[in-house]
Design a protein around this motif. Structure first.
Motif, PDB file in Angstrom:
ATOM      1  N   ARG A 249      37.013  43.939 -25.634  1.00 23.22           N
ATOM      2  CA  ARG A 249      36.720  43.315 -24.340  1.00 23.22           C
ATOM      3  C   ARG A 249      37.736  42.231 -24.029  1.00 23.22           C
ATOM      4  O   ARG A 249      37.947  41.327 -24.837  1.00 23.22           O
ATOM      5  CB  ARG A 249      35.316  42.696 -24.333  1.00 23.22           C
ATOM      6  CG  ARG A 249      34.208  43.658 -23.998  1.00 23.22           C
ATOM      7  CD  ARG A 249      32.884  42.940 -23.793  1.00 23.22           C
ATOM      8  NE  ARG A 249      31.854  43.878 -23.389  1.00 23.22           N
ATOM      9  CZ  ARG A 249      30.599  43.547 -23.128  1.00 23.22           C
ATOM     10  NH1 ARG A 249      30.210  42.281 -23.237  1.00 23.22           N
ATOM     11  NH2 ARG A 249      29.731  44.468 -22.760  1.00 23.22           N
ATOM     12  N   TRP A 250      38.318  42.330 -22.837  1.00 19.35           N
ATOM     13  CA  TRP A 250      39.265  41.315 -22.374  1.00 19.35           C
ATOM     14  C   TRP A 250      38.773  40.716 -21.057  1.00 19.35           C
ATOM     15  O   TRP A 250      38.234  41.425 -20.206  1.00 19.35           O
ATOM     16  CB  TRP A 250      40.648  41.927 -22.136  1.00 19.35           C
ATOM     17  CG  TRP A 250      41.439  42.183 -23.384  1.00 19.35           C
ATOM     18  CD1 TRP A 250      40.972  42.378 -24.641  1.00 19.35           C
ATOM     19  CD2 TRP A 250      42.866  42.299 -23.461  1.00 19.35           C
ATOM     20  NE1 TRP A 250      42.003  42.609 -25.505  1.00 19.35           N
ATOM     21  CE2 TRP A 250      43.186  42.571 -24.806  1.00 19.35           C
ATOM     22  CE3 TRP A 250      43.903  42.220 -22.531  1.00 19.35           C
ATOM     23  CZ2 TRP A 250      44.496  42.737 -25.249  1.00 19.35           C
ATOM     24  CZ3 TRP A 250      45.212  42.391 -22.962  1.00 19.35           C
ATOM     25  CH2 TRP A 250      45.506  42.647 -24.309  1.00 19.35           C
ATOM     26  N   VAL A 251      39.012  39.424 -20.902  1.00 16.36           N
ATOM     27  CA  VAL A 251      38.889  38.755 -19.611  1.00 16.36           C
ATOM     28  C   VAL A 251      40.299  38.368 -19.188  1.00 16.36           C
ATOM     29  O   VAL A 251      41.009  37.674 -19.925  1.00 16.36           O
ATOM     30  CB  VAL A 251      37.990  37.506 -19.687  1.00 16.36           C
ATOM     31  CG1 VAL A 251      38.020  36.749 -18.358  1.00 16.36           C
ATOM     32  CG2 VAL A 251      36.560  37.906 -20.020  1.00 16.36           C
TER      33      VAL A 251
ATOM     34  N   VAL B  34      37.166  42.419 -17.582  1.00 15.01           N
ATOM     35  CA  VAL B  34      36.699  41.616 -16.459  1.00 15.01           C
ATOM     36  C   VAL B  34      37.915  40.895 -15.895  1.00 15.01           C
ATOM     37  O   VAL B  34      38.692  40.279 -16.638  1.00 15.01           O
ATOM     38  CB  VAL B  34      35.634  40.597 -16.884  1.00 15.01           C
ATOM     39  CG1 VAL B  34      35.275  39.673 -15.708  1.00 15.01           C
ATOM     40  CG2 VAL B  34      34.388  41.299 -17.388  1.00 15.01           C
ATOM     41  N   LEU B  35      38.100  40.979 -14.595  1.00 17.83           N
ATOM     42  CA  LEU B  35      39.233  40.336 -13.925  1.00 17.83           C
ATOM     43  C   LEU B  35      38.748  39.095 -13.192  1.00 17.83           C
ATOM     44  O   LEU B  35      37.819  39.171 -12.379  1.00 17.83           O
ATOM     45  CB  LEU B  35      39.878  41.310 -12.940  1.00 17.83           C
ATOM     46  CG  LEU B  35      41.054  40.783 -12.120  1.00 17.83           C
ATOM     47  CD1 LEU B  35      42.219  40.402 -13.013  1.00 17.83           C
ATOM     48  CD2 LEU B  35      41.491  41.822 -11.089  1.00 17.83           C
ATOM     49  N   VAL B  36      39.340  37.959 -13.506  1.00 12.78           N
ATOM     50  CA  VAL B  36      39.050  36.707 -12.799  1.00 12.78           C
ATOM     51  C   VAL B  36      40.256  36.400 -11.929  1.00 12.78           C
ATOM     52  O   VAL B  36      41.359  36.179 -12.440  1.00 12.78           O
ATOM     53  CB  VAL B  36      38.780  35.546 -13.783  1.00 12.78           C
ATOM     54  CG1 VAL B  36      38.566  34.244 -13.025  1.00 12.78           C
ATOM     55  CG2 VAL B  36      37.577  35.864 -14.660  1.00 12.78           C
TER      56      VAL B  36
ATOM     57  N   VAL C 185      39.283  38.550 -26.095  1.00  8.90           N
ATOM     58  CA  VAL C 185      40.569  37.987 -25.684  1.00  8.90           C
ATOM     59  C   VAL C 185      40.465  37.446 -24.266  1.00  8.90           C
ATOM     60  O   VAL C 185      39.864  38.083 -23.393  1.00  8.90           O
ATOM     61  CB  VAL C 185      41.697  39.048 -25.747  1.00  8.90           C
ATOM     62  CG1 VAL C 185      43.025  38.456 -25.276  1.00  8.90           C
ATOM     63  CG2 VAL C 185      41.841  39.600 -27.159  1.00  8.90           C
ATOM     64  N   LEU C 186      41.035  36.268 -24.042  1.00  5.33           N
ATOM     65  CA  LEU C 186      41.223  35.711 -22.705  1.00  5.33           C
ATOM     66  C   LEU C 186      42.713  35.752 -22.405  1.00  5.33           C
ATOM     67  O   LEU C 186      43.517  35.201 -23.155  1.00  5.33           O
ATOM     68  CB  LEU C 186      40.724  34.260 -22.645  1.00  5.33           C
ATOM     69  CG  LEU C 186      41.060  33.479 -21.363  1.00  5.33           C
ATOM     70  CD1 LEU C 186      40.386  34.094 -20.147  1.00  5.33           C
ATOM     71  CD2 LEU C 186      40.653  32.007 -21.511  1.00  5.33           C
ATOM     72  N   VAL C 187      43.089  36.427 -21.321  1.00  4.90           N
ATOM     73  CA  VAL C 187      44.489  36.506 -20.894  1.00  4.90           C
ATOM     74  C   VAL C 187      44.645  35.664 -19.638  1.00  4.90           C
ATOM     75  O   VAL C 187      43.969  35.909 -18.633  1.00  4.90           O
ATOM     76  CB  VAL C 187      44.916  37.956 -20.607  1.00  4.90           C
ATOM     77  CG1 VAL C 187      46.383  37.996 -20.191  1.00  4.90           C
ATOM     78  CG2 VAL C 187      44.696  38.832 -21.835  1.00  4.90           C
TER      79      VAL C 187
END
Length: 376
Positions: free
Chosen positions: A13-15, A53-55, A171-173
């Motif tokens: 899972r990535w944000v 998830v795209l912020v 992961v937070l990108v």
């Protein structure tokens, strides 16, 4: 490829947060080509088995472009109006771009109240998890149209990190218009070197991080470092990289040494403590003596009234308070079991003295250990 970079390929899972300067091409309206490119890369990550998830920032900046505003409005309602206008274009752009890859997108607007209230927090968590289970890409943004605190103080780096905690992402990108975190400001120091990897416990990081100079973005490297610390509560790593690099997301997933990788060093917090640590609105302050500070730091016990020197602020029972030492350094945050008036009455009291001071029975702890999180 380092071992830490190689492990990114096995995450699930990535944000991914995209900043305003990237989405809007420095305020000249939405950059549809760039949005299409990121969505194509996210489609590639989805095919590789990742949930994403795209912020996305950009609502206010897009609204400014649509309304012909050259400067960010200073009046709150004008700023909210710009956000409302811009959000229409932002969502339409992402929906169209994802549709070309047969991916469904969903708009999720959050405020800090949504993470401050426990029921609303759990509801947002359930909604995001359900969307991911359906194979949807949630597009998250702050609800700038109605939320005054976020427009004045908030940033999507923080929102991205809180989203990591919500869904327990790996992961937070943080995609930005810089190559990553440098050991000096590259804008004024030609010898500045990119930090490829670092532990978040490295004390030198704070000195390296500066603030944003941009007119459209609000999150400088300092907010990105703070976001990395927040994401680390879930055990997540943070990647800071230039969003305009070709196939940047796919290359990061493959373990290529792009940008800066900030690695968590702390153990994963329990879900309730992550929620407590994520609260941004502190209602009061408890000043602790040295003995209480040692007990909290070294023994992980509850905070008792006897260790409280003084009480500041006006708060209700169950609201968030900050615990500081005698020098004013924050040690912990927690949900107080007393309101401010009763907390003042029992500050410094031994357990057997609490009932006498209150005129009736009371709780033995000022803050129970289950509702307390160390932050210093």
């Amino acid at each position: 490829m380092t071992a830490s970079r190689a492990r990114l390929n096995g995450t699930r899972r990535w944000v991914i947060k995209v900043g305003s300067s990237l989405v809007t091409a420095k305020g000249a309206g939405l950059d549809h080509a760039a949005i299409a490119d990121w969505c194509a890369q996210i489609a590639g990550l989805r095919r590789a088995g990742l949930q994403v998830v795209l912020v996305s920032s950009g609502a206010v900046a897009e609204g400014m472009a649509r309304l012909g505003l050259r400067k960010r409005p200073a009046i709150l309602h004008e700023l909210q109006a710009a956000a409302a206008v811009g959000q229409m274009g932002l969502v339409r752009a992402y929906e169209s771009a994802f549709d070309t890859h047969s991916l469904r997108a969903a708009q999720v607007l959050l405020t800090h109240e949504d993470v401050a209230d426990r029921d609303r927090y759990l509801n947002a968590q359930g909604t995001l998890n359900s969307l991911l289970d359906f194979g949807v890409v949630p597009v998250v943004n702050e609800n700038d149209t109605v939320s005054t605190d976020e427009i004045r103080l908030g940033d999507n780096d923080t929102l991205g990190a809180l989203t990591v905690n919500l869904i327990q992402a790996d992961v937070l990108v943080l995609l930005t218009d810089q190559d990553g975190l440098f050991d000096a400001d590259p804008r004024i120091n030609a010898d500045a070197k990119l930090v490829s990897e670092a532990e978040l416990t490295d004390a030198r990081l704070s000195a390296m991080a500066g603030d944003s100079k941009g007119e459209y973005g609000r999150g400088g490297m300092r907010t990105k470092l703070a976001a990395a610390h927040t994401a680390a509560r879930s055990g997540a790593s943070t990647l800071i990289a230039h969003g305009r690099l070709p196939d940047v997301l796919l290359r990061l997933h493959a373990g290529e040494a792009l940008g800066t990788l900030l690695k968590p060093a702390q153990s994963v917090m329990a879900a309730r403590k992550r929620w407590i640590a994520g609260q941004l609105q502190v209602r009061g302050k408890l000043v602790l003596d040295d003995g209480a500070v040692r007990v909290l730091r070294e023994q992980g016990r509850s905070l008792l009234p006897v260790g409280v020197r003084s009480v500041e602020g006006a708060f209700q029972c169950g609201e968030l308070v900050s615990c500081v030492d005698l020098q004013g350094r924050e040690i912990a945050r927690g949900l107080c079991r007393y309101d401010a008036d009763d907390a003042r009455r029992i500050a410094g009291a031994r357990t057997e003295e609490i009932a006498q001071r209150l005129g009736g029975p009371g709780e033995p702890e000022m803050i129970h250990r289950d509702n307390l999180v160390l932050v210093g």
